[in-house]
Design a protein around this motif. Structure first.
Motif, PDB file in Angstrom:
ATOM      1  N   ASP A  38     -41.437  15.722 -36.888  1.00  0.00           N
ATOM      2  CA  ASP A  38     -40.440  16.047 -35.870  1.00  0.00           C
ATOM      3  C   ASP A  38     -39.802  17.416 -36.069  1.00  0.00           C
ATOM      4  O   ASP A  38     -39.175  17.947 -35.162  1.00  0.00           O
ATOM      5  CB  ASP A  38     -39.392  14.926 -35.742  1.00  0.00           C
ATOM      6  N   ARG A  39     -39.999  18.024 -37.241  1.00  0.00           N
ATOM      7  CA  ARG A  39     -39.405  19.357 -37.448  1.00  0.00           C
ATOM      8  C   ARG A  39     -40.413  20.498 -37.354  1.00  0.00           C
ATOM      9  O   ARG A  39     -40.040  21.665 -37.451  1.00  0.00           O
ATOM     10  CB  ARG A  39     -38.736  19.413 -38.815  1.00  0.00           C
ATOM     11  N   GLY A  40     -41.686  20.179 -37.249  1.00  0.00           N
ATOM     12  CA  GLY A  40     -42.662  21.261 -37.173  1.00  0.00           C
ATOM     13  C   GLY A  40     -44.030  20.780 -37.588  1.00  0.00           C
ATOM     14  O   GLY A  40     -44.301  19.579 -37.633  1.00  0.00           O
ATOM     15  N   LYS A  41     -44.890  21.727 -37.869  1.00  0.00           N
ATOM     16  CA  LYS A  41     -46.276  21.407 -38.168  1.00  0.00           C
ATOM     17  C   LYS A  41     -46.722  22.228 -39.359  1.00  0.00           C
ATOM     18  O   LYS A  41     -46.339  23.393 -39.496  1.00  0.00           O
ATOM     19  CB  LYS A  41     -47.141  21.755 -36.949  1.00  0.00           C
ATOM     20  N   ILE A  42     -47.537  21.643 -40.211  1.00  0.00           N
ATOM     21  CA  ILE A  42     -48.190  22.400 -41.277  1.00  0.00           C
ATOM     22  C   ILE A  42     -49.682  22.322 -41.039  1.00  0.00           C
ATOM     23  O   ILE A  42     -50.232  21.239 -40.846  1.00  0.00           O
ATOM     24  CB  ILE A  42     -47.804  21.852 -42.660  1.00  0.00           C
ATOM     25  N   ALA A  43     -50.306  23.473 -41.011  1.00  0.00           N
ATOM     26  CA  ALA A  43     -51.734  23.542 -40.727  1.00  0.00           C
ATOM     27  C   ALA A  43     -52.443  24.088 -41.954  1.00  0.00           C
ATOM     28  O   ALA A  43     -52.094  25.161 -42.445  1.00  0.00           O
ATOM     29  CB  ALA A  43     -51.982  24.451 -39.527  1.00  0.00           C
ATOM     30  N   VAL A  44     -53.437  23.373 -42.435  1.00  0.00           N
ATOM     31  CA  VAL A  44     -54.228  23.820 -43.580  1.00  0.00           C
ATOM     32  C   VAL A  44     -55.611  24.197 -43.071  1.00  0.00           C
ATOM     33  O   VAL A  44     -56.256  23.404 -42.386  1.00  0.00           O
ATOM     34  CB  VAL A  44     -54.354  22.705 -44.629  1.00  0.00           C
ATOM     35  N   GLY A  45     -56.046  25.366 -43.406  1.00  0.00           N
ATOM     36  CA  GLY A  45     -57.380  25.786 -42.968  1.00  0.00           C
ATOM     37  C   GLY A  45     -57.365  27.235 -42.540  1.00  0.00           C
ATOM     38  O   GLY A  45     -56.319  27.762 -42.171  1.00  0.00           O
ATOM     39  N   ASP A  81     -41.521  16.681 -49.446  1.00  0.00           N
ATOM     40  CA  ASP A  81     -40.137  17.160 -49.538  1.00  0.00           C
ATOM     41  C   ASP A  81     -39.385  16.989 -48.224  1.00  0.00           C
ATOM     42  O   ASP A  81     -38.213  17.364 -48.127  1.00  0.00           O
ATOM     43  CB  ASP A  81     -40.107  18.655 -49.894  1.00  0.00           C
ATOM     44  N   GLY A  82     -40.060  16.500 -47.212  1.00  0.00           N
ATOM     45  CA  GLY A  82     -39.371  16.247 -45.952  1.00  0.00           C
ATOM     46  C   GLY A  82     -39.316  17.439 -45.019  1.00  0.00           C
ATOM     47  O   GLY A  82     -38.594  17.431 -44.023  1.00  0.00           O
ATOM     48  N   GLU A  83     -40.105  18.457 -45.324  1.00  0.00           N
ATOM     49  CA  GLU A  83     -40.020  19.673 -44.511  1.00  0.00           C
ATOM     50  C   GLU A  83     -40.351  19.408 -43.046  1.00  0.00           C
ATOM     51  O   GLU A  83     -39.807  20.062 -42.156  1.00  0.00           O
ATOM     52  CB  GLU A  83     -40.988  20.707 -45.097  1.00  0.00           C
ATOM     53  N   LEU A  84     -41.241  18.473 -42.793  1.00  0.00           N
ATOM     54  CA  LEU A  84     -41.632  18.171 -41.408  1.00  0.00           C
ATOM     55  C   LEU A  84     -40.827  17.026 -40.810  1.00  0.00           C
ATOM     56  O   LEU A  84     -41.008  16.696 -39.640  1.00  0.00           O
ATOM     57  CB  LEU A  84     -43.119  17.782 -41.343  1.00  0.00           C
ATOM     58  N   GLY A  85     -39.951  16.410 -41.572  1.00  0.00           N
ATOM     59  CA  GLY A  85     -39.352  15.172 -41.101  1.00  0.00           C
ATOM     60  C   GLY A  85     -40.415  14.082 -41.077  1.00  0.00           C
ATOM     61  O   GLY A  85     -41.340  14.087 -41.891  1.00  0.00           O
TER      62      GLY A  85
END
Lengths: 340, 340, 340, 340
Positions: free
Chosen positions: B250-257, B142-146
């Motif tokens: 470029d807009r942030g980070k998603i971390a799974v774990g 969805d482009g949340e992180l760019g």
């Protein structure tokens, strides 16, 4: 004349200013004796922190001042080696921000001069003075993890520097990655035997991008025992400043780093939210003070600093090798000459 | 005959047994119709989960049973390709554990047969069915992180397999790292264009070490956009099972774990302590169920599985390339033939 | 007739439905034999989970069925006592959702009938079957904390029930706070000697507010050793479902509870964000299954359930005392008669 | 004479010493002009922080020194009121550690004298200067939570004071709980209308226990809107120092507090372990500095301190009411006279 160590600071930018505050306000054993910066206003502002401190646009005025026993070098990276050499030649003890130089020849000349003059030379790897890194190293050296097997390192700046700063800093490998390269040596006590690095330009724009500066890097290291290291670096993290290192051995893992800066958590229909460390001084302010206190103590007590000039050279050699590995697209053994 | 999908399971080891339980107990739309294992006792024990299920030491009995519409292949890795080909030739839909094969020729032959017979073929990349990975992928798509810039992946098993399992699994790259390689493609939607891998033998002993199996690996990937990936793998983690992947854009980070398994924290004079996820079924049990439910749905509804056979082949190609990169000591472009 | 325990379920609302699924799908030792609900459609839908299960609008059909050995009571709270008495009188073993009754007279009559008939009676305090609560109790009983000194308990529902449900549930104290009151007894092994409670109506509106139902409560307990307990309850938490209990002793603290439901964290310029447990079945689904498995085991093996009828009565007595304390505005010793 | 504010400190125990360091080393706008302590050695050691600072065993020497404009009172609690009155009478601005007094009469006399003399009087509720509490208050005042419904507060000291300190501090309610009582007012902006408290002696031994000092307390407050508060206090926590406050409203919850002090996590077969905040100066060191900076600013700029003398009196009134509630075993309306 007081029995405090009289210290001059060369460079009154952000880090130089911070070191001035430390010397003037935080360390009872030191006096801020003078500040040199080509920007005379910045020099004057910093010198105003201490009554009687000299402000000058010519660092040679500090070096010529016989009452000044030590200098802090916090100028752009491309001046570190020559200023260190010059200060050592003038008989001053030197605290030099990392990297010690932008090439090994420069580093070697600076180290040789310091050796000849018998002055102390400490490199500004402040993470070595952070309580978390120290505790982690102590535990690893005590064998708490058993044999080290894997290290994962991360350094990400909140936002990229300008092109002028990039040009003078030597770029991502010598300015940012060098911290992780030093931390691997510090935490594991192991030497690197092979380096592979690759990098991209994903963030920088305009002149910085056109000149080919990398802003994103992945580095793999092989240590002397066969232990492996992966490092990722970025010049921008939208969420703030991120520094962490995890060291895994056969008995467990020690992880250094945290995400929260302050003690507030918000719980709403969108989930749980807290802040993130936003700036390197928020994370490492105390470590910067502690490294300077260590330098003052070492000079006052005539002891070798814990961060030796050899540490400064070793980290630089790795950073340069990483850059060459990136340019040549292949892993390089640690003995190889670097690209500069 | 009921309108539930009748499924046979080939292989009644740990994973095969889990899939039998899922088919017999957790999925209303499926019937466990039979279990084949060269260990007849294991086959019988698993078949006992469902009234009337066939237990056999010869998988051909399942393939010959016209009432069985689909099979699950959960045998050692070195049999996946031939069993998939055989099952497809018998007209059965196939759910095959990862990896689809241990070499690309085997994979291609299996895929071709499935294509000729028009049967569904789903590969067991269960992380794609974990709610966290799905949410992360959705957000990234969805482009949340760019634009994606950096990925850090970690998979560490709690303890190494025995030498016999290593021999049949193809080793660390095709058995463990393949999960991270697939997750990078799944989470970023990007293809890999270059692979560098290096590995060590630090944990294995005796025959496993003598035969040169690696147990610790560092992998660097370059994605088609220039985004970079670092992956670290280990066959042993003293603290338990560790799987995480962080994707930064470029807009942030998603971390799974996550680290905690249960809701207990202890606070004592030694500090704060909680448990760690200890076993992959603790972390991914629901995902294993969800992937099987998806397979049953796809067969019942005549839809293509989300994890295509091409996904299985692509991850295998990367794992083999990583192994070859490790053996040859150099980065390899994704188009290169792999080492097997 | 199979050797599985044949169980009927009275009440096919949310919890009754969940118990039906457990009996039909999750527990190999149990058969869902029938479902009674005044809403015949709900009964039929739940009964469809198991082939041959009876669906009825009259619970007496279940009680009259000689093949049914046990019943689960998951009806509105105000029917628990009379249904338990009736089921016991019919010779059925009874699993009854909390609270066992809405007044002590009702509880005592139900307990007496179960005693006379020699049937098992287990109360649905599912937290006692959550792995975290069990581990905490085990550790506390083993003396890990030394003497217990302070307990902090929290239960907050995501959203308030409707007025009809409030009327039939007995309200916040007997429906929600009763979980914390039971958990204090379970985790500490100590009895309560004094109760002070106060409550407010801050969330409920219209009829529910006009009828004086409380939605927010603060409860203080004194335990037999002088240890103190504070509990806060709310019928609404914007961020989701919150259950935690911390027990502190002279050697440390054990905290049960967590905020994160899934393994995704987002890091953006707004900070770090993750989800929160949103619903009690997300938190306690496995515990609900485990308590039912325990009931089935106890009936099958002729053992007393770990959650005794006396536990159900004791928690009810405390909940009623808390409500009376709130109404009278003063602390009450545990021996006092309650308000109903 | 410099234009820095010249400040004398009365009391050179742990807190007095810390304030001396702040005035001498951390605040450019203040001069440590003198230190009084009945222990002359302690006074001298603290005075040595600033060149020329007076050291005395008689606080009247500071009050008589016309060059001293303000005093900090960091003596035992039972002297706060009379020293504040005396200092105000001498025309000094006063920063007084909490509590302002041990009874309301003493508080009122001190406040009246400060009013008569027109001097500033700031009470040492340092939590109001912690960034987390300030951010939480700001968010709550901005309506981020909607209407406040529930507050849970916790303050636990790492280890109990000696009996002499207990005698002079007024005990748990006026020395420890008073922080939570003030924080409730600060964070919610609401006044308390009813107090119920109960306490136990579980930790203290020998004289302290024989004299009846409580070490463990549970406090319930009703706020003017009907919102409820539960507070738990303890004079000992084996794991360190614990301070937290959670404020829940109809839109969510804000939680202030954290467990980790440093950035190291250990992951071993025993689970994941990290440290805990161990001491109040680790948690609130910066806040103590910030409150003193605020005091200096207010005096220098002739502005009223944000923590008014009325705040100091209000928190004391609640603490005394809590103690009376505990002694009388009943809830008390906020208007009631306290027990002393």
């Amino acid at each position: 004349m007081s029995d405090k160590l009289r210290v001059g600071v060369i460079g009154a930018g952000m880090m130089g200013r911070y070191h001035c505050e430390t010397l003037a306000l935080r360390l009872p054993g030191a006096d801020l004796a003078g500040v040199a910066d080509i920007d005379g206003t910045a020099a004057a502002r910093a010198a105003a922190l201490a009554p009687g401190a000299l402000a000058t646009t010519d660092h040679r005025a500090l070096l010529a001042d016989g009452s000044i026993q030590a200098v802090v070098i916090a100028t752009p990276n491309d001046t570190h080696a020559s200023l260190t050499r010059e200060a050592a030649a003038a008989g001053k003890h030197v605290f030099c921000e990392k990297p010690i130089a932008l090439d090994l020849a420069g580093a070697d000349a600076a180290l040789a001069e310091a050796g000849r003059q018998g002055v102390k030379l400490q490199i500004g790897f402040q993470r070595r003075f952070d309580p978390a890194y120290r505790e982690a190293r102590r535990a690893i050296m005590d064998g708490e993890l058993g044999a080290v097997e894997l290290v994962v390192g991360t350094t990400r700046d909140p936002r990229p520097p300008g092109v002028e700063q990039l040009r003078r800093s030597g770029g991502l490998f010598t300015d940012t990655a060098i911290h992780d390269l030093d931390s691997v040596r510090f935490l594991t006590g192991l030497e690197v035997v092979e380096v592979f690095a690759t990098a991209s330009t994903l963030i920088l724009e305009n002149a910085a991008a056109e000149e080919g500066f990398a802003d994103t890097a992945a580095i793999t290291l092989r240590l002397e025992t066969g232990a492996l290291v992966v490092i990722s670096n970025s010049l921008r993290a939208a969420y703030g400043y991120e520094v962490s290192m995890e060291v895994m051995g056969d008995r467990g893992k020690i992880a250094v780093g945290y995400e929260r800066q302050t003690a507030v958590r918000r719980l709403t229909a969108e989930g749980v939210r807290h802040d993130h460390v936003s700036w390197f001084l928020d994370r490492f302010g105390e470590a910067y003070t502690a490294e300077m206190a260590h330098f003052i103590d070492c000079v006052a007590g005539d002891r070798e600093p814990e961060v030796t000039d050899a540490d400064g050279r070793a980290a630089l050699a790795l950073a340069l090798l990483a850059e060459r590995s990136h340019r040549e697209g292949r892993p390089l053994p640690a003995g190889e000459p670097a690209c500069r």
